[in-house]
Write a protein that holds these residues in place. Structure first.
Motif, PDB file in Angstrom:
ATOM      1  N   CYS A 164       9.001 -21.434  52.815  1.00 15.48           N
ATOM      2  CA  CYS A 164       8.029 -21.968  53.378  1.00 15.48           C
ATOM      3  C   CYS A 164       7.359 -22.934  52.318  1.00 15.48           C
ATOM      4  N   ASP A 165       8.541 -23.812  51.885  1.00 17.91           N
ATOM      5  CA  ASP A 165       7.949 -24.695  50.686  1.00 17.91           C
ATOM      6  C   ASP A 165       7.427 -25.814  51.307  1.00 17.91           C
ATOM      7  N   GLY A 166       7.033 -27.086  50.591  1.00 23.88           N
ATOM      8  CA  GLY A 166       6.623 -28.116  51.285  1.00 23.88           C
ATOM      9  C   GLY A 166       7.346 -28.809  52.434  1.00 23.88           C
ATOM     10  N   ASN A 167       8.669 -29.018  52.485  1.00 26.95           N
ATOM     11  CA  ASN A 167       9.346 -29.604  53.468  1.00 26.95           C
ATOM     12  C   ASN A 167       9.246 -28.620  54.857  1.00 26.95           C
ATOM     13  N   VAL A 168       9.091 -27.329  54.550  1.00 24.77           N
ATOM     14  CA  VAL A 168       8.986 -26.666  55.683  1.00 24.77           C
ATOM     15  C   VAL A 168       7.451 -26.459  56.482  1.00 24.77           C
ATOM     16  N   LYS A 169       6.654 -26.543  55.517  1.00 25.58           N
ATOM     17  CA  LYS A 169       5.230 -26.630  55.701  1.00 25.58           C
ATOM     18  C   LYS A 169       4.917 -27.939  56.525  1.00 25.58           C
ATOM     19  N   ARG A 170       5.562 -29.113  56.215  1.00 26.34           N
ATOM     20  CA  ARG A 170       5.384 -30.625  56.953  1.00 26.34           C
ATOM     21  C   ARG A 170       5.954 -30.450  58.293  1.00 26.34           C
ATOM     22  N   VAL A 171       7.199 -29.617  58.424  1.00 29.20           N
ATOM     23  CA  VAL A 171       7.885 -29.500  60.007  1.00 29.20           C
ATOM     24  C   VAL A 171       6.995 -28.610  60.738  1.00 29.20           C
ATOM     25  N   LEU A 172       6.656 -27.394  60.120  1.00 33.71           N
ATOM     26  CA  LEU A 172       5.882 -26.524  61.009  1.00 33.71           C
ATOM     27  C   LEU A 172       4.194 -27.034  61.361  1.00 33.71           C
ATOM     28  N   THR A 173       3.704 -27.879  60.500  1.00 32.93           N
ATOM     29  CA  THR A 173       2.609 -28.322  61.061  1.00 32.93           C
ATOM     30  C   THR A 173       2.379 -29.410  61.936  1.00 32.93           C
ATOM     31  N   ARG A 174       3.621 -30.098  61.826  1.00 34.62           N
ATOM     32  CA  ARG A 174       3.718 -31.151  63.189  1.00 34.62           C
ATOM     33  C   ARG A 174       3.825 -30.472  64.225  1.00 34.62           C
ATOM     34  N   TRP A 175       5.022 -29.585  64.183  1.00 30.19           N
ATOM     35  CA  TRP A 175       5.519 -29.048  65.620  1.00 30.19           C
ATOM     36  C   TRP A 175       4.546 -28.235  66.104  1.00 30.19           C
ATOM     37  N   GLY A 180      -5.487 -26.972  59.957  1.00 31.04           N
ATOM     38  CA  GLY A 180      -5.922 -26.721  58.767  1.00 31.04           C
ATOM     39  C   GLY A 180      -5.396 -27.441  57.631  1.00 31.04           C
ATOM     40  N   ASP A 181      -6.462 -27.534  56.418  1.00 33.76           N
ATOM     41  CA  ASP A 181      -5.964 -27.959  55.082  1.00 33.76           C
ATOM     42  C   ASP A 181      -4.887 -27.162  54.547  1.00 33.76           C
ATOM     43  N   ILE A 182      -3.527 -27.424  54.193  1.00 32.75           N
ATOM     44  CA  ILE A 182      -2.775 -26.878  53.878  1.00 32.75           C
ATOM     45  C   ILE A 182      -2.762 -26.259  52.252  1.00 32.75           C
ATOM     46  N   THR A 183      -3.695 -26.686  51.701  1.00 40.02           N
ATOM     47  CA  THR A 183      -4.285 -26.326  50.406  1.00 40.02           C
ATOM     48  C   THR A 183      -5.270 -24.980  50.308  1.00 40.02           C
ATOM     49  N   LYS A 184      -5.460 -24.938  51.544  1.00 36.75           N
ATOM     50  CA  LYS A 184      -6.404 -23.600  51.760  1.00 36.75           C
ATOM     51  C   LYS A 184      -5.600 -22.496  52.002  1.00 36.75           C
ATOM     52  N   GLU A 240       1.582 -36.164  70.682  1.00 32.26           N
ATOM     53  CA  GLU A 240       0.050 -36.925  70.594  1.00 32.26           C
ATOM     54  C   GLU A 240       0.385 -38.075  70.024  1.00 32.26           C
ATOM     55  N   GLY A 241       1.378 -38.481  69.268  1.00 33.37           N
ATOM     56  CA  GLY A 241       1.844 -39.895  68.623  1.00 33.37           C
ATOM     57  C   GLY A 241       1.142 -39.702  67.184  1.00 33.37           C
ATOM     58  N   ARG A 242       0.992 -38.468  66.799  1.00 34.11           N
ATOM     59  CA  ARG A 242       0.169 -38.324  65.626  1.00 34.11           C
ATOM     60  C   ARG A 242       0.947 -37.527  64.545  1.00 34.11           C
ATOM     61  N   GLU A 243       2.249 -37.942  64.224  1.00 32.89           N
ATOM     62  CA  GLU A 243       3.102 -37.132  63.422  1.00 32.89           C
ATOM     63  C   GLU A 243       2.510 -37.415  61.854  1.00 32.89           C
ATOM     64  N   THR A 244       2.345 -38.611  61.442  1.00 35.69           N
ATOM     65  CA  THR A 244       1.763 -38.798  60.154  1.00 35.69           C
ATOM     66  C   THR A 244       0.495 -38.195  59.780  1.00 35.69           C
ATOM     67  N   ASP A 245      -0.362 -37.512  60.799  1.00 38.27           N
ATOM     68  CA  ASP A 245      -1.777 -37.004  60.563  1.00 38.27           C
ATOM     69  C   ASP A 245      -1.429 -35.654  59.741  1.00 38.27           C
ATOM     70  N   TYR A 246      -0.212 -35.195  60.054  1.00 38.11           N
ATOM     71  CA  TYR A 246       0.225 -33.822  59.624  1.00 38.11           C
ATOM     72  C   TYR A 246       1.005 -33.865  58.331  1.00 38.11           C
ATOM     73  N   PRO A 247       1.072 -33.024  57.309  1.00 38.76           N
ATOM     74  CA  PRO A 247      -0.032 -31.821  57.119  1.00 38.76           C
ATOM     75  C   PRO A 247      -1.293 -32.380  56.879  1.00 38.76           C
ATOM     76  N   VAL A 248      -2.480 -31.629  57.003  1.00 42.51           N
ATOM     77  CA  VAL A 248      -3.544 -31.981  56.684  1.00 42.51           C
ATOM     78  C   VAL A 248      -4.144 -31.657  55.429  1.00 42.51           C
TER      79      VAL A 248
END
Length: 417
Positions: A164-175, A180-184, A240-248
C-alpha cells in the motif's frame, strides 16, 4: 479473464459499500489481465517470472524506490548489483563505499538503513540458513515498513503479501472515491483494509507488480490515462470526472528556508577540503564542504534570493544556534578562520549573478552560497592538524577526484558544477 481466489472477508474493509461484490472480486483479475498485456516485465528487480525468486533483489529495489522514480533508480540499482551481488557483499562493504554508490539518490537515511539492514539479514541467514520468511521478521529489519515488507513477501518470496505505497493509494482512493486525508491514520487504515480485501491470496506478487505499474503508467498524478484503464468502468472518481481530486491530502505548509555559506577551502595545488558528515543528521556519513550557517527564515522564498555579507549571523553570540547548526568540524574551522582573520570570498556563477544555489530537502529549502579561500602550505598544515586532533575524517581532493572518490550529496555536486 484470469480466475483468482481473493480475500473476501467482509470485515477487512470499511470502504466496500460503494462497490458491488462483483466489482470487488473482479478487481484483481481485470488488473492482472491488463498487466499481462501491457505491464512492465523487463525491470531488473522483477521476480514474477522467476521460479526461485531472490528476496535480496526485491528488498534492495524497494528501498531505492521509496520516494524515487524508476528511471532514477535504474543506474543506481545496476551499480549496487555489480558491486554487491549478494546481501553478504553489501553487509561486508565499508560504509564509505556504500555511500559513494548511493550519492545523488537522496534521502540518505535509506542508505544507512540499507547497510544496517544488510548486516541484520546476514545475521538471520547465518542463524537460520535463509532470509526472513515472515512479514513480522522483515518489518524488524531497519528501514523496512509494512508496504516494503509486503512487497518482499509477495515478490521476493512468492508468498502472500499486501502493498500500500503511494502508487497503490492513488489507485485505490480514485477507484473507491476515498475522500479522507491520506496523511491521517484513519484513512491509512481504510486504505490498507481495502488493499487487503482486493489482493488475491494466490499471485499476490503479480498483483503487487500490476498495482505498481497501474499507478506509475496509467493512474498518474496529473494526467491519468483513464481510457486505457481496466478499472475505469467502476472507478468512482472517473464516473464523477474528479480523478485529479484524489488522493486527498492536506495542503502543505510552505517550507522554511535555511541559508549557509559553502566553503571551498583550497590548498596551493587546488585541492579542496572535504569533511565527512556525522552519522546522524542530514547527509549522515557523506562528504561535504564545510558549511557556515547564516540564517533561517519561515515560509516560501520566491524570485531571486541573494544573501549579502551584512546579513551574516554573528553565531558566536548565539551559542544554541552555533551548537545546532555547526558540526564539530565546522566549529573548529570557523573558529580557526576567525582566529587567523581569514575570510572566504563569494564565488559568483557570473559577474551579474551572486544568488545562492537552491537545494530542496524534505523539510526545508537550503540556499548555499559558494565561497572560496586558498591557504598557503603552513595554513593547510595547521588546519589539517587541528581537525585531525579532533579525530575528524577529512580529505584534500580536487573537484574531479572528489566526485569520483567520495560519496557526495547532490547539493555538493551542484556547487562543483
Amino acid at each position: 479473464m484470469t480466475q483468482l481466489t481473493t480475500n473476501s472477508d467482509p470485515t477487512l474493509s470499511d470502504n466496500t459499500a460503494n462497490h458491488s461484490p462483483t466489482s470487488l472480486n473482479s478487481f484483481a483479475p481485470r488488473l492482472l489481465d491488463w498487466f499481462a498485456e501491457n505491464g512492465r516485465h523487463d525491470l531488473p528487480w522483477q521476480q514474477h517470472q522467476t521460479d526461485a525468486p531472490n528476496p535480496y533483489i526485491v528488498w534492495l529495489s524497494e528501498v531505492m524506490l521509496q520516494q524515487t522514480q524508476v528511471t532514477t533508480v535504474l543506474p543506481y540499482f545496476a551499480r549496487f548489483m555489480a558491486s554487491f551481488p549478494t546481501v553478504q557483499d553489501l553487509a561486508a562493504a565499508e560504509w564509505d563505499t556504500v555511500a559513494e554508490h548511493w550519492a545523488g539518490l537522496g534521502y540518505y537515511a535509506r542508505a544507512r538503513n540499507l547497510h544496517k539492514g544488510a548486516k541484520q539479514l546476514v545475521e538471520v541467514i547465518d542463524e537460520t540458513g535463509d532470509f526472513p520468511q515472515t512479514l513480522a521478521s522483515w518489518e524488524s529489519i531497519s528501514g523496512v515498513g509494512p508496504s516494503t515488507a509486503g512487497a518482499i513477501m509477495a515478490m521476493g518470496l512468492h508468498r502472500y503479501g499486501v502493498i500500500c505505497d503511494g502508487n497503490v493509494k492513488r489507485v485505490l482512493t480514485r477507484w473507491a472515491a476515498i475522500d479522507g486525508d491520506i496523511t491521517k491514520s484513519a484513512t491509512t487504515k481504510e486504505l490498507w483494509a481495502l488493499a487487503e480485501r482486493l489482493t488475491p491470496k494466490e499471485n499476490s506478487g503479480l498483483f503487487a507488480q500490476a498495482m505498481m505499474d497501474m499507478g506509475a503508467t496509467l493512474c498518474t498524478r496529473s494526467k491519468p490515462a483513464c481510457l486505457l484503464c481496466p478499472l475505469q468502468e467502476d472507478c468512482l472518481a472517473h464516473a464523477e470526472g474528479r480523478e485529479t481530486d484524489y488522493p486527498v491530502k492536506a495542503k502543505k505548509q510552505p517550507k522554511p528556508s535555511k541559508f549557509s555559506n559553502a566553503l571551498l577551502i583550497k590548498d596551493i595545488d587546488g585541492n579542496i577540503l572535504w569533511l565527512q558528515r556525522p552519522d546522524n543528521g542530514i547527509w549522515g556519513g557523506l562528504w561535504s564542504l564545510p558549511l557556515q550557517f547564516i540564517k533561517k527564515t519561515d515560509g516560501k522564498i520566491s524570485g531571486k534570493t541573494t544573501v549579502k555579507n551584512d546579513t551574516k549571523l554573528n553565531v558566536a553570540s548565539h551559542e544554541k544556534i552555533y551548537e545546532a547548526e555547526f558540526t564539530t568540524a565546522e566549529q573548529i574551522i570557523n573558529e580557526w578562520l576567525d582566529k587567523h582573520k581569514l575570510e572566504a570570498k563569494a564565488v559568483s556563477k557570473t559577474l551579474l549573478d551572486d544568488a545562492p544555489i537552491k537545494h530542496s530537502l524534505t523539510h526545508f529549502h537550503w540556499y548555499l552560497t559558494p565561497q572560496s579561500l586558498t591557504l598557503n602550505v603552513k595554513q593547510t598544515t595547521k588546519i589539517t592538524e587541528a581537525l585531525q586532533a579532533a579525530e575528524i575524517n577529512i580529505n584534500w581532493l580536487n573537484a574531479d577526484a572528489a566526485q569520483v572518490t567520495l560519496g557526495l550529496p547532490r547539493a555538493m555536486v551542484k556547487i562543483l558544477e
